[in-house]
Design a protein around this motif. Structure first.
Motif, PDB file in Angstrom:
ATOM      1  N   ASN A 218       0.699  -1.229   0.010  1.00  0.00           N
ATOM      2  CA  ASN A 218       0.136   0.030   0.052  1.00  0.00           C
ATOM      3  C   ASN A 218       0.842   1.107   0.002  1.00  0.00           C
ATOM      4  O   ASN A 218       0.555   2.237  -0.639  1.00  0.00           O
ATOM      5  CB  ASN A 218      -1.008  -0.095   1.175  1.00  0.00           C
ATOM      6  N   ARG A 219       2.163   1.227   0.764  1.00  0.00           N
ATOM      7  CA  ARG A 219       2.954   2.402   0.692  1.00  0.00           C
ATOM      8  C   ARG A 219       3.539   2.621  -0.721  1.00  0.00           C
ATOM      9  O   ARG A 219       4.025   3.880  -0.729  1.00  0.00           O
ATOM     10  CB  ARG A 219       3.851   2.141   1.975  1.00  0.00           C
ATOM     11  N   ALA A 220       3.668   1.587  -1.335  1.00  0.00           N
ATOM     12  CA  ALA A 220       4.336   1.852  -2.697  1.00  0.00           C
ATOM     13  C   ALA A 220       3.340   2.222  -3.693  1.00  0.00           C
ATOM     14  O   ALA A 220       3.685   2.887  -4.832  1.00  0.00           O
ATOM     15  CB  ALA A 220       4.716   0.361  -2.959  1.00  0.00           C
ATOM     16  N   MET A 221       1.944   2.261  -3.521  1.00  0.00           N
ATOM     17  CA  MET A 221       0.982   2.673  -4.710  1.00  0.00           C
ATOM     18  C   MET A 221      -0.011   3.758  -3.831  1.00  0.00           C
ATOM     19  O   MET A 221      -0.179   4.855  -4.255  1.00  0.00           O
ATOM     20  CB  MET A 221       0.353   1.670  -5.252  1.00  0.00           C
ATOM     21  N   VAL A 222      -0.802   3.327  -3.299  1.00  0.00           N
ATOM     22  CA  VAL A 222      -2.112   3.807  -2.652  1.00  0.00           C
ATOM     23  C   VAL A 222      -1.896   4.994  -1.797  1.00  0.00           C
ATOM     24  O   VAL A 222      -2.066   6.255  -1.968  1.00  0.00           O
ATOM     25  CB  VAL A 222      -3.026   2.989  -1.950  1.00  0.00           C
ATOM     26  N   GLU A 223      -0.736   4.967  -0.872  1.00  0.00           N
ATOM     27  CA  GLU A 223      -0.473   5.932   0.194  1.00  0.00           C
ATOM     28  C   GLU A 223       0.191   6.993  -0.284  1.00  0.00           C
ATOM     29  O   GLU A 223      -0.416   8.062  -0.075  1.00  0.00           O
ATOM     30  CB  GLU A 223       0.330   5.280   1.432  1.00  0.00           C
ATOM     31  N   PRO A 224       1.178   6.903  -1.341  1.00  0.00           N
ATOM     32  CA  PRO A 224       1.561   8.256  -1.843  1.00  0.00           C
ATOM     33  C   PRO A 224       0.794   9.001  -2.786  1.00  0.00           C
ATOM     34  O   PRO A 224       0.911  10.160  -2.925  1.00  0.00           O
ATOM     35  CB  PRO A 224       2.879   7.600  -2.761  1.00  0.00           C
ATOM     36  N   ILE A 225      -0.048   8.274  -3.504  1.00  0.00           N
ATOM     37  CA  ILE A 225      -1.110   8.964  -4.532  1.00  0.00           C
ATOM     38  C   ILE A 225      -2.214   9.766  -3.602  1.00  0.00           C
ATOM     39  O   ILE A 225      -2.445  10.970  -4.059  1.00  0.00           O
ATOM     40  CB  ILE A 225      -1.603   7.786  -5.276  1.00  0.00           C
ATOM     41  N   GLY A 227      -1.959  10.922  -0.608  1.00  0.00           N
ATOM     42  CA  GLY A 227      -1.209  11.727   0.265  1.00  0.00           C
ATOM     43  C   GLY A 227      -1.188  11.164   1.816  1.00  0.00           C
ATOM     44  O   GLY A 227      -1.252  11.957   2.844  1.00  0.00           O
ATOM     45  N   PHE A 228      -1.229   9.777   1.996  1.00  0.00           N
ATOM     46  CA  PHE A 228      -1.361   8.959   3.426  1.00  0.00           C
ATOM     47  C   PHE A 228       0.064   8.770   3.886  1.00  0.00           C
ATOM     48  O   PHE A 228       0.191   8.597   4.852  1.00  0.00           O
ATOM     49  CB  PHE A 228      -2.002   7.720   3.058  1.00  0.00           C
ATOM     50  N   CYS A 229       1.033   9.177   3.035  1.00  0.00           N
ATOM     51  CA  CYS A 229       2.472   9.010   3.546  1.00  0.00           C
ATOM     52  C   CYS A 229       3.347  10.487   2.982  1.00  0.00           C
ATOM     53  O   CYS A 229       2.814  10.741   1.945  1.00  0.00           O
ATOM     54  CB  CYS A 229       2.969   7.601   3.430  1.00  0.00           C
ATOM     55  N   THR A 230       4.406  10.670   3.368  1.00  0.00           N
ATOM     56  CA  THR A 230       5.374  11.620   2.930  1.00  0.00           C
ATOM     57  C   THR A 230       6.147  10.937   1.916  1.00  0.00           C
ATOM     58  O   THR A 230       6.185   9.808   1.779  1.00  0.00           O
ATOM     59  CB  THR A 230       6.115  12.285   4.321  1.00  0.00           C
ATOM     60  N   LYS A 231       6.678  11.894   1.115  1.00  0.00           N
ATOM     61  CA  LYS A 231       7.902  11.232   0.047  1.00  0.00           C
ATOM     62  C   LYS A 231       8.970  10.403   0.987  1.00  0.00           C
ATOM     63  O   LYS A 231       9.481   9.774   0.262  1.00  0.00           O
ATOM     64  CB  LYS A 231       8.199  12.531  -0.606  1.00  0.00           C
ATOM     65  N   GLU A 232       9.228  11.243   1.880  1.00  0.00           N
ATOM     66  CA  GLU A 232      10.323  10.564   2.632  1.00  0.00           C
ATOM     67  C   GLU A 232      10.122   9.202   3.205  1.00  0.00           C
ATOM     68  O   GLU A 232      10.663   8.254   3.069  1.00  0.00           O
ATOM     69  CB  GLU A 232      10.844  11.472   3.741  1.00  0.00           C
TER      70      GLU A 232
END
Length: 373
Positions: A218-225, A227-232
């Motif tokens: 999820n962190r590789a696709m859904v979350e960054p798109i 905004g559920f995680c930061t770029k870092e």
């Protein structure tokens, strides 16, 4: 009846006399060929029967239907007697088959033909899967006997067929030795933990299979798109996940990563069906509404995920899923080929279908040309 006394109308099979009878008017006849036999019938007269061309056409259609739709068992005995022994045997066989099919299908004329066709195809598909589902039970028994642990990740865009594949794979498994894990949003406590922590607590024990319906990817696709995680946080995950998975495999975990790759057109078709079908409306979410609009963004993240996180220890298996049945079949083969279990039925075909089971390299090459997947 001499056909030269009649002329064709603009409707196939419908003829009208050239001359009119003083009292009856012109005569309409039906004349057509079906199954190598010619049929002729007087339909009526223009004056005597007040028969119009439109009414004659209706009578023609009824007559044609009565011939075309006559069941084999209603074929006159005299016709069979005049046939050769081979024809009689063939007709009897057709009659028996027709009777058997009707007893199975029941009131099939009341069912939408496409629904009936899809239902029959589903039966054939389920029967084909059963042989591989038997093998999955053998695999499960082997894992239990050897105290081995297996994790299967199911990733892919929304409506790519992950849930349906999981249901078919686990359909006949012993539910004491497998679990399906589909995690929701992380709690505030989980947000402050090591990212993999909430997944680790669901890992299998000896002899168990855990199937993740969406996973830490999820962190590789859904979350960054969304905004559920930061770029870092995204970059840290992409750098750490390969080592994390290599450690799991090194410690004896059997890790299988499946990516269900659906085309943009097929995803839209499935979304439309969810919206319009009251039995499937619950599947449609707010995130789904944005999936088509964000297709390019998901493609970009998918490309990076496959490129950077497929390793020798834990490779991605890309499964084309526009055809759900073939996708499920290939997913089962991938799982079965991951372990050399006892009692394998070598009569079955375990070879990958290269049109469905796509290598990561081929998928990346395709995505560089087109983002349709």
């Amino acid at each position: 009846m001499n056909l030269s006394d009649f002329e064709k109308t603009n409707y196939s099979g419908l003829y009208i006399s050239k001359a009119a009878h003083p009292a009856f008017g012109k005569k309409y006849i039906a004349r057509f060929q079906y199954d190598k036999k010619r049929y002729v019938k007087v339909l009526g007269y223009t004056k005597k029967d007040n028969l119009t061309k439109k009414a004659a056409l209706t009578l023609l259609q009824k007559f044609r239907d009565s011939i075309v739709n006559t069941p084999e068992e209603e074929i006159p005995t005299q016709k069979l007697k005049n046939s050769s022994p081979v024809d009689v045997e063939k007709n009897q066989k057709l009659m028996e088959e027709n009777k058997a099919l009707k007893s199975i299908l029941g009131d099939f004329k009341d069912v939408d033909p496409q629904v009936l066709k899809d239902g029959i195809q589903k039966i054939y598909d389920l029967e084909e899967l059963k042989q591989y589902q038997i093998e999955l039970i053998k695999l499960q028994n082997y894992l239990e006997a050897q105290n081995l642990r297996m994790i299967i990740l199911f990733e892919g865009r929304d409506a790519s067929g992950k849930g349906g594949a999981i249901r078919r794979i686990t359909r006949y498994m012993n539910n004491k030795h497998y679990r399906v894990v589909a995690l929701g949003k992380p709690t505030d406590t989980q947000k402050n933990q090591w990212f993999f922590q909430r997944y680790i607590q669901h890992f299998p024990t000896g002899g168990e299979i855990v199937l993740f319906d969406r996973s830490w990817y999820n962190r590789a696709m859904v979350e960054p798109i969304f905004g559920f995680c930061t770029k870092e946080e995204y970059e840290i995950f992409m750098e750490d996940v390969v080592n994390f998975e290599q450690d799991l495999v090194r410690q004896g975990m059997i890790l299988i990563k499946l990516y269900f790759s659906v085309s943009k057109e097929e995803q839209k078709r499935r979304f439309d069906r969810r919206i319009n079908d009251p039995l499937r409306q619950w599947k449609f979410s707010e995130v789904d509404m944005q999936a088509q609009d964000l297709w390019a963004e998901f493609s970009e993240k998918k490309y990076e995920m496959l490129r950077r996180t497929s390793s020798r220890a834990a490779p991605w298996h890309v499964v084309r899923s526009d055809d759900k049945h073939l996708a499920r079949l290939e997913a089962m083969k991938i799982i079965l080929n991951s372990v050399d279990y006892d009692g394998r039925n070598y009569a079955l075909n375990f070879e990958a279908d290269e049109n469905i089971n796509i290598s990561v390299q081929k998928e990346l090459m395709q995505m560089r040309k087109s983002q349709n997947y």
